[in-house]
Design a protein around this motif. Structure first.
Motif, PDB file in Angstrom:
ATOM      1  N   SER A  10       0.886  -1.079  -0.216  1.00 53.34           N
ATOM      2  CA  SER A  10      -0.291   0.320   0.303  1.00 53.34           C
ATOM      3  C   SER A  10       0.957   1.059   0.090  1.00 53.34           C
ATOM      4  O   SER A  10       1.964   1.347  -0.223  1.00 53.34           O
ATOM      5  CB  SER A  10      -1.248   0.219   1.311  1.00 53.34           C
ATOM      6  OG  SER A  10      -1.548   0.887   1.592  1.00 53.34           O
ATOM      7  N   ALA A  12       3.039   3.031   2.362  1.00 56.38           N
ATOM      8  CA  ALA A  12       4.675   2.621   2.540  1.00 56.38           C
ATOM      9  C   ALA A  12       5.299   1.405   1.848  1.00 56.38           C
ATOM     10  O   ALA A  12       6.086   1.761   1.515  1.00 56.38           O
ATOM     11  CB  ALA A  12       4.508   2.713   4.208  1.00 56.38           C
ATOM     12  N   GLU A  31       1.784  -8.668  -0.704  1.00 57.46           N
ATOM     13  CA  GLU A  31       0.947  -7.718  -1.335  1.00 57.46           C
ATOM     14  C   GLU A  31       0.021  -9.196  -0.698  1.00 57.46           C
ATOM     15  O   GLU A  31      -0.141  -9.916  -1.808  1.00 57.46           O
ATOM     16  CB  GLU A  31       0.915  -7.021  -2.308  1.00 57.46           C
ATOM     17  CG  GLU A  31      -0.918  -6.592  -2.151  1.00 57.46           C
ATOM     18  CD  GLU A  31      -1.215  -5.946  -0.083  1.00 57.46           C
ATOM     19  OE1 GLU A  31      -0.339  -5.185   0.099  1.00 57.46           O
ATOM     20  OE2 GLU A  31      -1.921  -6.295   0.158  1.00 57.46           O
ATOM     21  N   ARG A  50     -10.257  -4.242  -1.802  1.00 57.64           N
ATOM     22  CA  ARG A  50      -9.253  -3.991  -0.657  1.00 57.64           C
ATOM     23  C   ARG A  50      -9.262  -4.622   0.276  1.00 57.64           C
ATOM     24  O   ARG A  50      -9.064  -2.825   1.438  1.00 57.64           O
ATOM     25  CB  ARG A  50      -8.421  -2.845  -0.801  1.00 57.64           C
ATOM     26  CG  ARG A  50      -7.741  -2.000  -2.292  1.00 57.64           C
ATOM     27  CD  ARG A  50      -6.124  -3.533  -2.313  1.00 57.64           C
ATOM     28  NE  ARG A  50      -5.286  -2.585  -1.775  1.00 57.64           N
ATOM     29  CZ  ARG A  50      -4.252  -3.012  -1.465  1.00 57.64           C
ATOM     30  NH1 ARG A  50      -4.527  -4.123  -0.557  1.00 57.64           N
ATOM     31  NH2 ARG A  50      -3.346  -2.065  -0.799  1.00 57.64           N
ATOM     32  N   THR A  52      -8.061  -5.675   3.036  1.00 61.24           N
ATOM     33  CA  THR A  52      -7.432  -5.296   3.790  1.00 61.24           C
ATOM     34  C   THR A  52      -7.332  -3.910   4.169  1.00 61.24           C
ATOM     35  O   THR A  52      -5.901  -3.645   5.296  1.00 61.24           O
ATOM     36  CB  THR A  52      -5.914  -6.856   4.296  1.00 61.24           C
ATOM     37  OG1 THR A  52      -5.250  -5.870   2.294  1.00 61.24           O
ATOM     38  CG2 THR A  52      -6.686  -7.873   3.895  1.00 61.24           C
ATOM     39  N   GLN A  55      -9.281   1.805   4.531  1.00 62.03           N
ATOM     40  CA  GLN A  55      -9.389   3.634   4.886  1.00 62.03           C
ATOM     41  C   GLN A  55      -9.374   3.700   3.645  1.00 62.03           C
ATOM     42  O   GLN A  55      -9.352   5.179   2.640  1.00 62.03           O
ATOM     43  CB  GLN A  55      -8.506   3.548   5.553  1.00 62.03           C
ATOM     44  CG  GLN A  55      -7.089   3.758   5.746  1.00 62.03           C
ATOM     45  CD  GLN A  55      -6.339   2.622   6.149  1.00 62.03           C
ATOM     46  OE1 GLN A  55      -7.114   1.707   5.730  1.00 62.03           O
ATOM     47  NE2 GLN A  55      -4.820   2.565   5.937  1.00 62.03           N
ATOM     48  N   HIS A  60      -9.271  11.311   2.030  1.00 64.42           N
ATOM     49  CA  HIS A  60      -8.023  11.133   2.603  1.00 64.42           C
ATOM     50  C   HIS A  60      -7.163  13.351   1.811  1.00 64.42           C
ATOM     51  O   HIS A  60      -7.290  13.855   1.305  1.00 64.42           O
ATOM     52  CB  HIS A  60      -6.517  10.773   1.845  1.00 64.42           C
ATOM     53  CG  HIS A  60      -6.985   9.511   2.483  1.00 64.42           C
ATOM     54  ND1 HIS A  60      -7.457   8.578   3.019  1.00 64.42           N
ATOM     55  CD2 HIS A  60      -5.634   8.512   3.322  1.00 64.42           C
ATOM     56  CE1 HIS A  60      -7.588   6.973   3.717  1.00 64.42           C
ATOM     57  NE2 HIS A  60      -5.850   7.234   3.635  1.00 64.42           N
ATOM     58  N   ALA A  61      -6.283  13.636   3.142  1.00 68.42           N
ATOM     59  CA  ALA A  61      -6.577  14.870   3.000  1.00 68.42           C
ATOM     60  C   ALA A  61      -4.454  14.553   2.390  1.00 68.42           C
ATOM     61  O   ALA A  61      -4.290  13.654   3.229  1.00 68.42           O
ATOM     62  CB  ALA A  61      -6.345  16.043   3.988  1.00 68.42           C
ATOM     63  N   ARG A 118      -8.552   8.571  -1.961  1.00 65.73           N
ATOM     64  CA  ARG A 118      -7.300   7.669  -2.190  1.00 65.73           C
ATOM     65  C   ARG A 118      -7.226   6.978  -3.544  1.00 65.73           C
ATOM     66  O   ARG A 118      -6.295   6.270  -2.898  1.00 65.73           O
ATOM     67  CB  ARG A 118      -7.636   7.108  -0.325  1.00 65.73           C
ATOM     68  CG  ARG A 118      -6.388   5.586  -0.052  1.00 65.73           C
ATOM     69  CD  ARG A 118      -5.403   5.839   0.519  1.00 65.73           C
ATOM     70  NE  ARG A 118      -5.016   5.322   0.590  1.00 65.73           N
ATOM     71  CZ  ARG A 118      -4.082   4.573   1.501  1.00 65.73           C
ATOM     72  NH1 ARG A 118      -4.232   4.712   2.691  1.00 65.73           N
ATOM     73  NH2 ARG A 118      -3.598   3.132   1.824  1.00 65.73           N
ATOM     74  N   VAL A 143       2.211 -12.606   4.743  1.00 69.96           N
ATOM     75  CA  VAL A 143       3.700 -13.134   5.159  1.00 69.96           C
ATOM     76  C   VAL A 143       2.812 -13.573   7.147  1.00 69.96           C
ATOM     77  O   VAL A 143       1.962 -12.579   7.910  1.00 69.96           O
ATOM     78  CB  VAL A 143       4.171 -12.041   5.618  1.00 69.96           C
ATOM     79  CG1 VAL A 143       5.147 -12.205   6.536  1.00 69.96           C
ATOM     80  CG2 VAL A 143       4.822 -11.678   4.272  1.00 69.96           C
ATOM     81  N   ASP A 321       2.639   3.192   9.773  1.00 66.76           N
ATOM     82  CA  ASP A 321       1.391   2.501   9.977  1.00 66.76           C
ATOM     83  C   ASP A 321       1.950   1.501  10.827  1.00 66.76           C
ATOM     84  O   ASP A 321       0.955   0.956  12.336  1.00 66.76           O
ATOM     85  CB  ASP A 321       0.420   2.372   9.640  1.00 66.76           C
ATOM     86  CG  ASP A 321      -0.756   3.317   9.031  1.00 66.76           C
ATOM     87  OD1 ASP A 321       0.024   3.986   9.376  1.00 66.76           O
ATOM     88  OD2 ASP A 321      -1.462   3.669   9.357  1.00 66.76           O
ATOM     89  N   VAL A 334      -0.515   9.156   5.563  1.00 63.76           N
ATOM     90  CA  VAL A 334       0.310   8.940   5.004  1.00 63.76           C
ATOM     91  C   VAL A 334       1.694  10.169   4.742  1.00 63.76           C
ATOM     92  O   VAL A 334       2.881   9.819   4.862  1.00 63.76           O
ATOM     93  CB  VAL A 334      -0.575   9.531   3.712  1.00 63.76           C
ATOM     94  CG1 VAL A 334       0.433   9.741   2.530  1.00 63.76           C
ATOM     95  CG2 VAL A 334      -1.514   9.146   3.348  1.00 63.76           C
TER      96      VAL A 334
END
Ligand SMILES: Cc1cc2nc3c(=O)[nH]c(=O)nc-3n(C[C@H](O)[C@H](O)[C@H](O)COP(=O)(O)OP(=O)(O)OC[C@H]3O[C@@H](n4cnc5c(N)ncnc54)[C@H](O)[C@@H]3O)c2cc1C
Length: 475
Positions: A10, A12, A31, A50, A52, A55, A60-61, A118, A143, A321, A334
């Protein structure tokens, strides 16, 4: 060549893929989500599953810290976002209409943002990462654990997937987000794990997206990137997006059973119509809704850092996160993710060996990047939730001591005092350390003068009125 595995594809993970490929690493992103990304930004908005990343469908700003870093360090991504329809917003040129003095200031050049859904942001990031030589992304790879060197110095040497396969690496970056299991994977090997501190953010979000029918704003933009406010029992903000879209989000207490009915589209619309600054945006001639109402609860301010005496484990670098989450109302996740990941890439360029020194430096970087924002979020949320609970219960809190500044009072003063506005915006944009804002003598004085006796410029309906509106809309 250094083999770097990134857990999570995602924001990061994808920024890390780009930054570590720039260091010459051979990067593989794992992923867990098996779904292919759609081709276009509108398909991404409507069809991208998505599960998982819940959000993904909330507003999102994209704040100045992250936006500036993208422009400077990953200009290809920045340009691709603009080409995909993201708006370039200069807050210095969009000061609140209530400010009398709008004279430009040289530092305003830093107050840049991107207006984007987003889904658009993440789709473009993924497309750019996949275009990058040296990056591959494996979808449907979950994982479940780590492998650790069985001789020589202790070090993480790879990951174990859900189906029991091992994948070797020189460096493992954990970008698996707020539900990261990284600390448990370390514990399974008896290794030092970061200490978790978490406080509920005491907020639940409701978001709906719209497409504007005209090009011009239909109401005042008191926030530059949108419009809205924080009142004594709820918050509501409109966020400008890409391609003439916008989102409206409300935040309420998780136990506010009356306003929880906003999950219904009719109730949501009624609350928008009753809320100052937001109402004009949903007039039939102004926009059409393009999504259902999305809700998200269970949000924490959380921080996972190594204690002073702990030995961080070499070869395993948690980011974004997976280290820290803050209440989304502050719009920082972000920006902090991008700053953290790019800071880590700089650190690895200087200290390429995944040894104890690299791990200790990385632990220090995580603390410097996140702790001030985590502490700020916890402090502000506690005060805001106390006020909201009192209002919902029909009580009035005793006035705060005059030397205590809250985010709410600073925000109120920022509507009419341009010095307070600039300082507040720089903090909200994660450009200046938050503690400096509340401790600054000039700001304290200005806030006191600005809020003394003057009513808030955009008052929201009081509790009883809003509850009545909600009940009527709910039928
Ligand atoms: C409601 C809401 C609104 C927000 N609004 C804003 C805002 O306005 N501005 C802002 O800056 N930030 C905002 N944020 C914060 C922002 O969304 C996060 O900070 C950001 O998504 C963090 O990115 P990440 O890559 O670390 O984690 P995530 O985006 O959560 O991604 C984690 C990734 O890891 C994958 N993954 C998880 N576990 C595994 C595993 N075991 N194996 C493989 N893959 C795995 C997931 O599938 C996912 O793709 C908001 C957050 C919420 C909840």
């Amino acid at each position: 060549m250094t083999r770097t595995l990134i857990i999570g594809g995602s924001v990061a993970g994808l920024v890390a893929a780009l930054a570590f490929a720039d260091l010459g690493h051979d990067v593989t992103v794992l992923e867990r989500d098996a779904n292919e990304a759609p081709d276009t930004v509108d398909q991404a908005h409507g069809d991208w599953q998505r599960p998982t990343v819940p959000q993904l469908h909330h507003s999102h700003a994209f704040g100045s810290l992250g936006t500036n870093l993208l422009r400077d360090r990953l200009p290809g991504v920045y340009q691709a976002l603009v080409a995909a329809g993201a708006r370039e917003i200069e807050l210095g040129k969009a000061m609140p209409p209530t400010l009398a003095d709008k004279t430009p200031h040289p530092d305003d050049a830093e107050l840049r943002m991107l207006g984007s859904r987003r889904t658009t942001f993440e789709l473009v990031l993924r497309q750019e990462a996949l275009r990058k030589p040296g990056v591959s992304l494996r979808r449907g790879e979950t994982v479940r654990g780590l492998t650790v060197a069985d001789r020589g110095p202790t070090r993480v040497t790879g990951v174990v997937t859900k189906d029991g396969r091992t994948i070797e690496a020189d460096l493992v970056i954990d970008a698996s987000g707020r539900r990261s299991q990284g600390h448990e994977w370390l514990r399974e090997h008896g290794l030092a794990e970061p200490e978790l501190v978490a406080h509920s953010a005491d907020i639940t979000y409701y978001t709906r997206y719209y497409r504007a029918l005209g090009q011009r704003p239909v109401g005042p933009l008191n926030r530059g990137f949108g419009a809205g406010g924080l009142w004594d029992h709820y918050t509501g903000v409109m966020f400008l997006g890409d391609n003439n879209t916008f989102a409206i989000s409300f935040g309420i207490l998780p136990d506010d059973t009356e306003l929880k009915q906003m999950r219904s589209e009719d109730v949501f619309t009624a609350v928008v119509r009753a809320t100052p600054l937001l109402a004009p945006w949903v007039a039939p001639e102004a926009s059409v809704p393009i999504s259902p109402v999305h809700a998200m609860a269970g949000l924490d301010n959380s921080l996972k850092l190594y204690g002073q005496d702990a030995q961080p484990v070499p070869g395993f670098l948690p980011v974004a996160d997976a280290v820290c989450t803050t209440n989304p109302a502050f719009g920082r996740g972000v920006s902090l993710a991008i700053a953290h990941v790019l800071g880590l890439a700089d650190l690895v360029r200087e200290h390429p060996e995944p040894d104890a020194e690299q791990a200790a430096l990385a632990a220090g970087l995580a603390g410097r990047t996140f702790r001030p924002w985590f502490e700020d979020a916890v402090r502000n949320d506690a005060g805001r939730a106390r006020l909201w609970r009192a209002t919902v219960a029909g009580q009035q809190l005793p006035p705060l001591p005059p030397d205590v500044l809250t985010f709410g009072t600073v925000a109120e003063a920022a509507a009419t005092d341009e010095v307070v506005w600039r300082r507040l915006v720089r903090t909200m944009m994660s450009l200046d350390n938050p503690a400096g804002l509340y401790e600054d003598e000039e700001i304290r004085l200005r806030v006191k003068q600005a809020v003394a006796g003057s009513p808030p410029p955009f008052p929201a309906p009081d509790r009883a009125t809003l509850v009545d509106i909600v009940r009527r809309a709910a039928g």
